[in-house]
Scaffold this active site. Sequence first.
Site, PDB file in Angstrom:
ATOM      1  N   THR A 274       0.848  -1.192   0.000  1.00  0.00           N
ATOM      2  CA  THR A 274       0.000   0.000   0.000  1.00  0.00           C
ATOM      3  C   THR A 274       0.882   1.238   0.000  1.00  0.00           C
ATOM      4  OG1 THR A 274      -1.800  -1.112   1.185  1.00  0.00           O
ATOM      5  CG2 THR A 274      -1.790   1.288   1.226  1.00  0.00           C
ATOM      6  N   PHE A 276       1.137   5.218   0.716  1.00  0.00           N
ATOM      7  CA  PHE A 276       0.516   6.255   1.534  1.00  0.00           C
ATOM      8  C   PHE A 276       1.090   7.614   1.156  1.00  0.00           C
ATOM      9  CE2 PHE A 276       0.109   2.368   3.873  1.00  0.00           C
ATOM     10  CZ  PHE A 276      -1.055   2.467   4.624  1.00  0.00           C
TER      11      PHE A 276
END
Length: 391
Positions: A274, A276
């Site tokens: 992921t 960010f």
Amino acid sequence: MATATSIIRSPAVLLFDKGAVSDQRTSSPFQVPQFSLNRRRFTALFSSLHDGHNINDGSNKITKAVGLEKLFQDSPYDVSKDYLSHPRPLTSTQLSNTISDGPRLRVAYQGVRGAYSEAAAEKAYPNCEPVPCDQFDAAFEAVEKWLVDRAVLPIENSLGGSIHRNYDLLLRHSLHIVGEVKLAVRHCLLANHGVRVEDLKRVLSHPQALAQCEYTLTKIGLSREAIDDTALAAKHVAFEKLKDTGAVASSTAAKIYGLNILAEDIQDDCDNVTRFLMLAREPIIPGVEKPFKTSIVFSLEEGPGVLFKALAVFALRQINLTKIESRPLRNQPLRASDDSNNASKYFDYLFYVDFEASMAEERAQNALTHLKEFATFLRVLGSYPVDTTML
């Protein structure tokens, strides 16, 4: 590790004006520091990109979130200060210094303790004070209200794709992207102590986490129930002392809530990462001493080859695009085709683009000057160092 004593609650949703893109910064002129490379032209370019269009937010009333009063009292900043009129951009050096020097930064993230977003915040800003927020909107608001110093929020996952809500919030709010952080996601199957895998009938977690572990959960034969956050699922299982229910969450969540790890790395694909974004009230001064990435958003008139022309401004200058995302322009009426014999109607779209170049580079400045010639709206969201690490 100290954490905030209260969770920031989400404010009322801010609505866009009809036919307009929401941006709260138009009430104050945007200023940027002078740069060593083509400083006059670059300052004019950056300012015109940000203020060149009359963008307005029709909602001036923001409902105070429940629990924000205490954070206002605890805030080290003067929240009544008109910070938009006096921007204080951080340099890349200053940004890195704040990670380890001086008072601990307060960094907002979405979720509860043990969430992957908390781990991303701690990777982005070691020794920070993570501040949990129940919604993405609340994290944006917390930075704008000077309740926290930064926010670290997910923008895309290698398996689940883009987090569209945060793309929309980037445009709705006045924050700047000052960095990125990539986090490897490793899911675990958690349960209360004494509970075995064969005792489980269902499992709780975030919808994306459940989808990322579909093969393993199907093999075990567990029904799935979606919940807002992976760590919140672990907290629910622990606090309710459930014996037939497990949670998909991180190993950190297991330690925090006193759960047993029944299985590790249960995600179907090991390359589960992921990305960010690190958000702040002021932009950083882009440099050329390290790899930089720039994020922009723009809109175009409808017509053949218009998007091709927009992307060509980067290809002509050997600028690599790393991400392109389209989002519908909110509260805009459908546009009819110019062809009277055709009743087709079109959506208006915003295009979010990430490209590998610093706004301190002449080629990046020239590319955006070129793009501005036919873009109906253009805004620089941030120019920031690339994260080349993986955790």
